[in-house]
Design a protein around this motif. Sequence first.
Motif, PDB file in Angstrom:
ATOM      1  N   LEU A   1     -10.529  19.790   0.852  1.00  0.00           N
ATOM      2  CA  LEU A   1      -9.390  18.887   0.999  1.00  0.00           C
ATOM      3  C   LEU A   1      -9.557  17.771  -0.019  1.00  0.00           C
ATOM      4  O   LEU A   1     -10.455  16.932   0.089  1.00  0.00           O
ATOM      5  N   GLU A   2      -8.700  17.786  -1.041  1.00  0.00           N
ATOM      6  CA  GLU A   2      -8.769  16.803  -2.125  1.00  0.00           C
ATOM      7  C   GLU A   2      -7.398  16.149  -2.290  1.00  0.00           C
ATOM      8  O   GLU A   2      -6.426  16.830  -2.628  1.00  0.00           O
ATOM      9  N   ILE A   3      -7.342  14.826  -2.052  1.00  0.00           N
ATOM     10  CA  ILE A   3      -6.064  14.115  -2.189  1.00  0.00           C
ATOM     11  C   ILE A   3      -6.275  12.791  -2.936  1.00  0.00           C
ATOM     12  O   ILE A   3      -5.593  11.812  -2.675  1.00  0.00           O
ATOM     13  N   PHE A   4      -7.214  12.786  -3.880  1.00  0.00           N
ATOM     14  CA  PHE A   4      -7.516  11.532  -4.562  1.00  0.00           C
ATOM     15  C   PHE A   4      -6.394  11.117  -5.526  1.00  0.00           C
ATOM     16  O   PHE A   4      -5.557  11.921  -5.931  1.00  0.00           O
ATOM     17  N   HIS A   5      -6.407   9.813  -5.858  1.00  0.00           N
ATOM     18  CA  HIS A   5      -5.405   9.205  -6.750  1.00  0.00           C
ATOM     19  C   HIS A   5      -3.983   9.401  -6.211  1.00  0.00           C
ATOM     20  O   HIS A   5      -3.122  10.003  -6.844  1.00  0.00           O
ATOM     21  N   ASN A   6      -3.743   8.880  -5.003  1.00  0.00           N
ATOM     22  CA  ASN A   6      -2.414   8.789  -4.429  1.00  0.00           C
ATOM     23  C   ASN A   6      -2.245   7.401  -3.836  1.00  0.00           C
ATOM     24  O   ASN A   6      -2.950   6.463  -4.233  1.00  0.00           O
ATOM     25  N   LYS A   7      -1.318   7.262  -2.906  1.00  0.00           N
ATOM     26  CA  LYS A   7      -1.099   5.974  -2.244  1.00  0.00           C
ATOM     27  C   LYS A   7      -1.131   6.137  -0.730  1.00  0.00           C
ATOM     28  O   LYS A   7      -0.460   5.418   0.001  1.00  0.00           O
ATOM     29  N   PHE A   8      -1.920   7.109  -0.278  1.00  0.00           N
ATOM     30  CA  PHE A   8      -2.077   7.295   1.153  1.00  0.00           C
ATOM     31  C   PHE A   8      -2.679   6.037   1.779  1.00  0.00           C
ATOM     32  O   PHE A   8      -3.493   5.344   1.158  1.00  0.00           O
ATOM     33  N   SER A   9      -2.306   5.747   3.021  1.00  0.00           N
ATOM     34  CA  SER A   9      -2.763   4.520   3.672  1.00  0.00           C
ATOM     35  C   SER A   9      -3.016   4.783   5.154  1.00  0.00           C
ATOM     36  O   SER A   9      -2.810   5.889   5.657  1.00  0.00           O
ATOM     37  N   GLY A  10      -3.451   3.719   5.837  1.00  0.00           N
ATOM     38  CA  GLY A  10      -3.732   3.844   7.257  1.00  0.00           C
ATOM     39  C   GLY A  10      -5.113   4.423   7.505  1.00  0.00           C
ATOM     40  O   GLY A  10      -5.879   4.689   6.574  1.00  0.00           O
ATOM     41  N   PRO A  11      -5.436   4.651   8.756  1.00  0.00           N
ATOM     42  CA  PRO A  11      -6.760   5.183   9.094  1.00  0.00           C
ATOM     43  C   PRO A  11      -6.846   6.689   8.881  1.00  0.00           C
ATOM     44  O   PRO A  11      -5.823   7.383   8.823  1.00  0.00           O
ATOM     45  N   ILE A  12      -8.062   7.181   8.756  1.00  0.00           N
ATOM     46  CA  ILE A  12      -8.281   8.629   8.790  1.00  0.00           C
ATOM     47  C   ILE A  12      -8.127   9.081  10.234  1.00  0.00           C
ATOM     48  O   ILE A  12      -8.785   8.535  11.128  1.00  0.00           O
ATOM     49  N   PRO A  13      -7.284  10.058  10.506  1.00  0.00           N
ATOM     50  CA  PRO A  13      -7.135  10.501  11.906  1.00  0.00           C
ATOM     51  C   PRO A  13      -8.419  11.153  12.414  1.00  0.00           C
ATOM     52  O   PRO A  13      -9.124  11.839  11.663  1.00  0.00           O
TER      53      PRO A  13
END
Length: 209
Positions: free
Chosen positions: A29-41
């Motif tokens: 699972l690779e989602i680097f260099h985005n603007k995801f926010s909030g906690p890790i579920p």
Amino acid sequence: QLESLDLNRNKFSGPIPSEIGHLQQLTSLEIFHNKFSGPIPSEIGHLQQLDELDLSFNKFSGPIPSEIGHLQQLKRLSLLENKFSGPIPSEIGHLQQLKSLFLEQNKLSGPIPSEIGNLQQLTGLYLSHNIGLTGIVPVEVGQLESIMRAVFSNTSLTGGLDDLAICKHRESVLWLQADCGGLNPKITCECCTECCGIDENGRNPCDDD
């Protein structure tokens, strides 16, 4: 069944949905260099086939969930350059296949858990730029024989590293960086390959790295 999810270098935003936990065959699972926010579920802990998890260069916040300790196949965990806060969970010590741990440039606080010393496969430990990290580097962490690169700079860690095994077997250590330089060194470390700290000109040479 999906085995790899790569969303790197996009402009995705918002939280990771809890439904991520349904993808139980994921190995990467690779989602680097985005603007995801909030906690890790917490449902991330259901992905027990993962061997690589890279959430770096986003805007994640809150604590690192203890459920991350369920991912016992992980070899690489990268959470660098986010806004994670609170302590490093001791459950990371369950990840005994882990080779690289990147926690740099967050807002982590408290001591380094001694359980990281359980990670006997670890070759890279990156904790810099977490000014809230305090205390000494645990003896158990200093005894990790596979470590080749360790970065403890730009934190509030104190004490010394020279008596730890990481220094006594330094012929295998390629890069060891700590706050052992400048006008007011926080750590003593004669074996470090790079010492960081504010000099008489108000500069920290490690900020140029």
